[in-house]
Design a protein around this motif. Sequence first.
Motif, PDB file in Angstrom:
ATOM      1  N   SER A  40      -2.061   3.503  -2.299  1.00 22.17           N
ATOM      2  CA  SER A  40      -2.239   3.047  -3.686  1.00 22.17           C
ATOM      3  C   SER A  40      -3.367   2.024  -3.836  1.00 22.17           C
ATOM      4  O   SER A  40      -3.912   1.854  -4.922  1.00 22.17           O
ATOM      5  CB  SER A  40      -0.933   2.449  -4.216  1.00 22.17           C
ATOM      6  N   ASP A  41      -3.738   1.313  -2.758  1.00 25.26           N
ATOM      7  CA  ASP A  41      -4.820   0.317  -2.871  1.00 25.26           C
ATOM      8  C   ASP A  41      -6.191   0.948  -2.671  1.00 25.26           C
ATOM      9  O   ASP A  41      -7.191   0.245  -2.559  1.00 25.26           O
ATOM     10  CB  ASP A  41      -4.616  -0.809  -1.851  1.00 25.26           C
ATOM     11  N   GLY A  42      -6.237   2.287  -2.544  1.00 26.58           N
ATOM     12  CA  GLY A  42      -7.524   2.972  -2.384  1.00 26.58           C
ATOM     13  C   GLY A  42      -7.895   3.217  -0.925  1.00 26.58           C
ATOM     14  O   GLY A  42      -8.883   3.897  -0.638  1.00 26.58           O
ATOM     15  N   SER A  43      -7.098   2.694   0.014  1.00 27.07           N
ATOM     16  CA  SER A  43      -7.411   2.923   1.433  1.00 27.07           C
ATOM     17  C   SER A  43      -6.924   4.313   1.849  1.00 27.07           C
ATOM     18  O   SER A  43      -6.158   4.960   1.127  1.00 27.07           O
ATOM     19  CB  SER A  43      -6.769   1.845   2.303  1.00 27.07           C
ATOM     20  N   GLU A  44      -7.392   4.755   3.021  1.00 24.96           N
ATOM     21  CA  GLU A  44      -6.963   6.058   3.527  1.00 24.96           C
ATOM     22  C   GLU A  44      -6.820   5.996   5.039  1.00 24.96           C
ATOM     23  O   GLU A  44      -7.350   5.092   5.691  1.00 24.96           O
ATOM     24  CB  GLU A  44      -7.957   7.159   3.132  1.00 24.96           C
ATOM     25  N   SER A  99       0.873  -1.182   0.000  1.00 24.40           N
ATOM     26  CA  SER A  99       0.000   0.000   0.000  1.00 24.40           C
ATOM     27  C   SER A  99       0.905   1.225   0.000  1.00 24.40           C
ATOM     28  O   SER A  99       1.306   1.713   1.059  1.00 24.40           O
ATOM     29  CB  SER A  99      -0.880   0.002   1.239  1.00 24.40           C
ATOM     30  N   LEU A 118      -3.574   8.992   1.532  1.00 22.95           N
ATOM     31  CA  LEU A 118      -4.216   8.085   0.572  1.00 22.95           C
ATOM     32  C   LEU A 118      -3.175   7.085   0.084  1.00 22.95           C
ATOM     33  O   LEU A 118      -2.045   7.476  -0.261  1.00 22.95           O
ATOM     34  CB  LEU A 118      -4.788   8.880  -0.596  1.00 22.95           C
TER      35      LEU A 118
END
Length: 382
Positions: free
Chosen positions: A40-44, A2, A38
């Motif tokens: 790279s896998d879309g998580s935050e 991530s 943020l």
Amino acid sequence: MSIIDRIEVSILDIPTIRGHVLSMTTMRTQSAVLVRILFSDGSEGFGEGTTIGGISYCPESPESIASAIETYIAPVLLGRDGDMLNDARQIVARSVKGNNIAKSAVEIALWDGLGKRLGVPVSQLFGGAVRDRLPAAWTLASGNSETDIAEAHQMLDAGRHNVFKLKIGKRAVRDDVAHVARIKEAVGDAASVRVDVNQAWSLQEARWGLRGLQDAGCELVEQPVAAHDVDAMTELAARHEIAVMADEALKGPESAFIVAARRAADVFAIKVAQSGGLHRAAETIAIGQAAGLGLYGGTMLETGLGTAAALQLFATVDKLAWGTELFGPLLLVEDILTTPLVYKDFHVELPSGPGIGVTPDPEQVEKFSRDRRSFSRAVSAL
Ligand code: MUC
Ligand code: MG
């Protein structure tokens, strides 16, 4: 993997419900630096860093926290693996000296992101919570004894707080002692009364002050003298029965080691931000425990976000003999969370849910936002 793709920083200015009178300033607004990372896998992940009264409490200010993150911390983190917390902490520690609050805000966002990706609360990443709620003190700091007494009764009647920390150090020692004695007399055995001098006294003033406070039934005095005056703290802790708590003197494990080794406190106020993040706060706790000191969960008057992060760590601690003062969101006219923290029966509850267990409401963030900047992996733009 991530990858840390983007780091957003904003300063929120949130008015307080009343003037908060401290020895060094009167707060009418709390300025919180909000960090959003943020991956790279879309998580935050979200983090927060606050100080108290602009730059009157410590060398960091809301503006310096935001600036340290955007100028020095974000550039070394962008492109790194967000799952590797130790790697991230170490590269930041190598690149940035001090700036503990800025480091903490970013580190909290990394823990939050990791917890959310794994689907577990941050407390679990620290070995698991041993309780689901913690006692929460309230600070009486209106600057007026009558107002403070009315506020204390209101809190007791509502079942919200039965531990009161009084902010003193602005008036003459004798007047402060009289103020504390009046409040203790008014609440009697229904509440514990403690004080925070925020470094305002000389050693000579503190010698008199501690004796007077002790006679008035005050249980604990926080940072009576300058943070650097370890010898004075050692003398005060040795000479008086009233508990002496170190706050500003603790800036993570290194200073905690000195304070503990010199017996310069009976109690450690653990502050996540002042320690430099959750990991360093955990190390500070371990030093306090090894030295046989009492522990107290301190606050930098964070919104619900930073407060939830602190709760995640403090809920894992075996014994918090002096409870916590995690009341930050209650001092603000409005909090910024989608679901507020629960204050009930003199306690604050540990939110369930992954990561730090809470999320900011974008509308509230927008409402209180002074400015907003974001830094991406490819380009950094204002
Ligand atoms: C401090 O010095 O402990 C914590 C509670 C409060 O009212 O102010 C802070 C700062
Ligand atoms: Mg303090």
